[in-house]
Design a protein around this motif. Sequence first.
Motif, PDB file in Angstrom:
ATOM      1  N   GLN A  29       0.835  -1.210   0.000  1.00 28.14           N
ATOM      2  CA  GLN A  29       0.000   0.000   0.000  1.00 28.14           C
ATOM      3  C   GLN A  29       0.867   1.256   0.000  1.00 28.14           C
ATOM      4  OE1 GLN A  29      -2.470  -0.577   3.444  1.00 28.14           O
ATOM      5  NE2 GLN A  29      -3.931  -1.895   2.367  1.00 28.14           N
ATOM      6  N   TYR A  30       1.934   1.203   0.782  1.00 29.08           N
ATOM      7  CA  TYR A  30       2.852   2.350   0.877  1.00 29.08           C
ATOM      8  C   TYR A  30       3.443   2.692  -0.494  1.00 29.08           C
ATOM      9  CZ  TYR A  30       7.574   4.299   1.720  1.00 29.08           C
ATOM     10  OH  TYR A  30       8.735   5.012   1.656  1.00 29.08           O
ATOM     11  N   TYR A  31       3.929   1.671  -1.198  1.00 29.27           N
ATOM     12  CA  TYR A  31       4.533   1.934  -2.503  1.00 29.27           C
ATOM     13  C   TYR A  31       3.472   2.281  -3.559  1.00 29.27           C
ATOM     14  CZ  TYR A  31       9.304   0.808  -1.148  1.00 29.27           C
ATOM     15  OH  TYR A  31      10.549   0.848  -0.573  1.00 29.27           O
ATOM     16  N   MET A  32       2.276   1.715  -3.434  1.00 27.38           N
ATOM     17  CA  MET A  32       1.208   2.053  -4.384  1.00 27.38           C
ATOM     18  C   MET A  32       0.834   3.525  -4.273  1.00 27.38           C
ATOM     19  SD  MET A  32      -1.276  -1.308  -4.226  1.00 27.38           S
ATOM     20  CE  MET A  32      -2.615  -0.466  -5.074  1.00 27.38           C
ATOM     21  N   GLU A  33       0.737   4.024  -3.032  1.00 21.13           N
ATOM     22  CA  GLU A  33       0.420   5.450  -2.847  1.00 21.13           C
ATOM     23  C   GLU A  33       1.543   6.315  -3.417  1.00 21.13           C
ATOM     24  OE1 GLU A  33       0.384   6.957   1.131  1.00 21.13           O
ATOM     25  OE2 GLU A  33      -0.630   8.819   0.558  1.00 21.13           O
ATOM     26  N   ALA A  34       2.788   5.925  -3.118  1.00 26.35           N
ATOM     27  CA  ALA A  34       3.925   6.727  -3.568  1.00 26.35           C
ATOM     28  C   ALA A  34       4.023   6.752  -5.092  1.00 26.35           C
ATOM     29  CB  ALA A  34       5.208   6.180  -2.963  1.00 26.35           C
ATOM     30  N   LYS A  35       3.637   5.652  -5.740  1.00 25.69           N
ATOM     31  CA  LYS A  35       3.764   5.579  -7.190  1.00 25.69           C
ATOM     32  C   LYS A  35       2.525   6.093  -7.930  1.00 25.69           C
ATOM     33  CE  LYS A  35       6.443   3.240  -9.371  1.00 25.69           C
ATOM     34  NZ  LYS A  35       7.378   2.462 -10.155  1.00 25.69           N
ATOM     35  N   THR A  36       1.516   6.509  -7.173  1.00 24.12           N
ATOM     36  CA  THR A  36       0.348   7.151  -7.781  1.00 24.12           C
ATOM     37  C   THR A  36       0.777   8.494  -8.379  1.00 24.12           C
ATOM     38  OG1 THR A  36      -1.111   6.149  -6.139  1.00 24.12           O
ATOM     39  CG2 THR A  36      -1.965   8.068  -7.312  1.00 24.12           C
ATOM     40  N   PRO A  37       0.282   8.850  -9.552  1.00 29.51           N
ATOM     41  CA  PRO A  37       0.665  10.147 -10.138  1.00 29.51           C
ATOM     42  C   PRO A  37       0.480  11.300  -9.150  1.00 29.51           C
ATOM     43  CG  PRO A  37      -0.586   8.858 -11.726  1.00 29.51           C
ATOM     44  CD  PRO A  37      -0.611   8.090 -10.427  1.00 29.51           C
ATOM     45  N   LYS A  38       1.401  12.238  -9.193  1.00 32.76           N
ATOM     46  CA  LYS A  38       1.426  13.335  -8.229  1.00 32.76           C
ATOM     47  C   LYS A  38       0.110  14.090  -8.168  1.00 32.76           C
ATOM     48  CE  LYS A  38       4.312  17.262  -6.891  1.00 32.76           C
ATOM     49  NZ  LYS A  38       5.500  18.055  -7.244  1.00 32.76           N
ATOM     50  N   GLU A  39      -0.547  14.265  -9.322  1.00 30.22           N
ATOM     51  CA  GLU A  39      -1.803  15.015  -9.354  1.00 30.22           C
ATOM     52  C   GLU A  39      -2.878  14.308  -8.533  1.00 30.22           C
ATOM     53  OE1 GLU A  39      -0.327  13.765 -12.212  1.00 30.22           O
ATOM     54  OE2 GLU A  39       0.963  15.535 -12.309  1.00 30.22           O
ATOM     55  N   GLN A  40      -2.811  13.006  -8.444  1.00 36.30           N
ATOM     56  CA  GLN A  40      -3.825  12.243  -7.700  1.00 36.30           C
ATOM     57  C   GLN A  40      -3.468  12.093  -6.223  1.00 36.30           C
ATOM     58  OE1 GLN A  40      -4.848   8.512  -9.667  1.00 36.30           O
ATOM     59  NE2 GLN A  40      -4.435   9.434 -11.672  1.00 36.30           N
ATOM     60  N   ARG A  41      -2.196  11.852  -5.920  1.00 35.15           N
ATOM     61  CA  ARG A  41      -1.836  11.634  -4.509  1.00 35.15           C
ATOM     62  C   ARG A  41      -1.794  12.943  -3.727  1.00 35.15           C
ATOM     63  NH1 ARG A  41       3.537  10.885  -6.765  1.00 35.15           N
ATOM     64  NH2 ARG A  41       4.803  12.648  -6.051  1.00 35.15           N
ATOM     65  N   GLY A  42      -1.462  14.049  -4.366  1.00 41.07           N
ATOM     66  CA  GLY A  42      -1.522  15.360  -3.710  1.00 41.07           C
ATOM     67  C   GLY A  42      -0.441  15.614  -2.679  1.00 41.07           C
ATOM     68  N   LYS A  43       0.499  14.738  -2.535  1.00 37.81           N
ATOM     69  CA  LYS A  43       1.570  14.913  -1.547  1.00 37.81           C
ATOM     70  C   LYS A  43       2.927  14.911  -2.258  1.00 37.81           C
ATOM     71  CE  LYS A  43      -0.826  12.287   2.103  1.00 37.81           C
ATOM     72  NZ  LYS A  43      -0.730  11.091   2.978  1.00 37.81           N
ATOM     73  N   PRO A  44       3.840  15.769  -1.816  1.00 41.01           N
ATOM     74  CA  PRO A  44       5.201  15.711  -2.376  1.00 41.01           C
ATOM     75  C   PRO A  44       5.945  14.492  -1.862  1.00 41.01           C
ATOM     76  CG  PRO A  44       5.068  17.369  -0.643  1.00 41.01           C
ATOM     77  CD  PRO A  44       3.670  16.846  -0.833  1.00 41.01           C
ATOM     78  N   ILE A  45       7.012  14.148  -2.557  1.00 38.97           N
ATOM     79  CA  ILE A  45       7.840  13.001  -2.178  1.00 38.97           C
ATOM     80  C   ILE A  45       9.254  13.474  -1.880  1.00 38.97           C
ATOM     81  CG2 ILE A  45       9.060  11.006  -3.179  1.00 38.97           C
ATOM     82  CD1 ILE A  45       6.435  10.119  -4.356  1.00 38.97           C
ATOM     83  N   ALA A  46       9.794  12.947  -0.777  1.00 42.67           N
ATOM     84  CA  ALA A  46      11.192  13.216  -0.426  1.00 42.67           C
ATOM     85  C   ALA A  46      11.939  11.893  -0.379  1.00 42.67           C
ATOM     86  CB  ALA A  46      11.289  13.920   0.925  1.00 42.67           C
ATOM     87  N   TRP A  47      13.041  11.826  -1.083  1.00 44.90           N
ATOM     88  CA  TRP A  47      13.939  10.692  -0.891  1.00 44.90           C
ATOM     89  C   TRP A  47      14.808  11.033   0.319  1.00 44.90           C
ATOM     90  CZ3 TRP A  47      16.342   8.638  -6.123  1.00 44.90           C
ATOM     91  CH2 TRP A  47      15.309   8.167  -6.942  1.00 44.90           C
ATOM     92  N   ILE A  48      14.982  10.063   1.201  1.00 45.69           N
ATOM     93  CA  ILE A  48      15.717  10.317   2.445  1.00 45.69           C
ATOM     94  C   ILE A  48      16.571   9.112   2.788  1.00 45.69           C
ATOM     95  CG2 ILE A  48      13.693   9.565   3.802  1.00 45.69           C
ATOM     96  CD1 ILE A  48      14.599  11.539   6.001  1.00 45.69           C
ATOM     97  N   THR A  49      17.733   9.371   3.363  1.00 40.69           N
ATOM     98  CA  THR A  49      18.613   8.278   3.778  1.00 40.69           C
ATOM     99  C   THR A  49      17.979   7.503   4.934  1.00 40.69           C
ATOM    100  OG1 THR A  49      19.779   9.901   5.148  1.00 40.69           O
ATOM    101  CG2 THR A  49      20.765   9.344   3.022  1.00 40.69           C
ATOM    102  N   SER A  50      18.345   6.231   5.065  1.00 43.04           N
ATOM    103  CA  SER A  50      17.663   5.358   6.037  1.00 43.04           C
ATOM    104  C   SER A  50      17.818   5.839   7.471  1.00 43.04           C
ATOM    105  CB  SER A  50      18.192   3.928   5.910  1.00 43.04           C
ATOM    106  OG  SER A  50      19.572   3.889   6.240  1.00 43.04           O
ATOM    107  N   GLY A  51      18.912   6.519   7.761  1.00 43.52           N
ATOM    108  CA  GLY A  51      19.114   7.022   9.113  1.00 43.52           C
ATOM    109  C   GLY A  51      18.789   8.495   9.224  1.00 43.52           C
ATOM    110  N   GLY A  52      18.035   9.028   8.276  1.00 43.56           N
ATOM    111  CA  GLY A  52      17.713  10.445   8.260  1.00 43.56           C
ATOM    112  C   GLY A  52      16.503  10.778   9.119  1.00 43.56           C
ATOM    113  N   PRO A  53      16.396  12.057   9.531  1.00 37.79           N
ATOM    114  CA  PRO A  53      15.275  12.493  10.379  1.00 37.79           C
ATOM    115  C   PRO A  53      13.971  12.593   9.574  1.00 37.79           C
ATOM    116  CG  PRO A  53      16.690  14.339   9.870  1.00 37.79           C
ATOM    117  CD  PRO A  53      17.354  13.141   9.276  1.00 37.79           C
ATOM    118  N   VAL A  54      13.185  11.545   9.618  1.00 34.36           N
ATOM    119  CA  VAL A  54      11.984  11.458   8.785  1.00 34.36           C
ATOM    120  C   VAL A  54      10.779  12.143   9.429  1.00 34.36           C
ATOM    121  CG1 VAL A  54      11.251   9.250   9.767  1.00 34.36           C
ATOM    122  CG2 VAL A  54      10.583   9.846   7.440  1.00 34.36           C
TER     123      VAL A  54
END
Length: 411
Positions: A29-54
Amino acid sequence: MPSDEKIIDPDKERRKIKCDSKMREIMAQYYMEAKTPKEQRGKPIAWITSGGPVEPLHAMDVIPIYPENYGAMIGASKMGVELCERAEEMGYPRDLCSYARADIASATVNGGPIGGLPEPDMLICCNNICGTVLKWYEVQARYYNVPLFILDTPITHTEFNDEMRRYVTRQSEEYIRFLEQVCGKKFDYDRMKVVGDLSIRGQELWQEILDTTMNRPAPMTCFDAFFHLAMIVTLRGTQTAVDYYEMLLAEMKERVAQGIGMLPNEKYRLVWDNLPIWYRLRWLSNKFIERSACLVADTYTSGWTSWMPFVDRSDFLGFLGESYARIFLNSGTDIMADNIIRMVKKYDADGVVFHSNRSCKPYSFGQYDIQRIIQKKLGIPTLMIEADMVDERSFSESQIETRIDAFIEML
């Protein structure tokens, strides 16, 4: 009975962890939401390192995506060699981290098990896990032409002092201003408080789950922890992670109460150091199980709770920089050795298995010194396996099996 009908082993079925399927469902579900076209999901995406402050990303309604997690998926799917070789054709040397090579190559061809990651709107890089991520994220920021924020965390060789604390605290403040600028809205401090509480609760639950292996027989192994780790990395700071880990903890406690171990016969108890060898998880797990050896703990999955002893619950955001600077991997060799010694004692282990990982230099550089410290202070057998977390070209099956056999004889 038809010859191709699968015979079910009731004992093996009883030992399976039931939450596994829920974990796969949540991550899908997490990846399906993230891969939904930006116009539909309405949320920006940030790539972040695994030990980064999420946590600030969740407070700002940004979807965090982890290229390192995808690197693990690429490795587990045995797609690493093809992508690593493509990166090498692009000019990146084979000695470079295989997560970085796989991700850089994947971006150009939408490669990997889910056809590539969704394009980022920003990149967040924290160098508490290694220095490679700095150049890796600079490369990707140029490729996607998006802003990059870097949180620079000084290494805690022996102690974390006031100068280091002020340095990372100022950067946390800059991080908030960066998010406000990129997202085009004010930071939600009230929501940050909620996210911070969820983050702490998720990490507490994760540590409780890991601690269930203090029991004999252990209800799971570190190979299971490598799988269930994805939630604390990917969805740390969310109610989803807390709910899932409460469910998994309940199952682990039930297994302990019923005496259900992951091994039919648990004779030896071992600690694992370094990242998993993703493409050979099942092979390695079976090799140790066949020899009645249970990997009861590891330094990798417990790394996401390593700063918990220092946490300031009353001011999560103010403590953010320090908490991420004080993770296990961002510390000196003596601290890392002490951590393994504590784990050996805590989980009553008989030996330590080191994965000397060609890709992860910060994790692997001091391992031979740590190995000697442990042998001197604890007098227990240790095993060094040389491989790579994603690149199968660095794995020698016959050599590693021979070393495992020799190691088991010493226990």
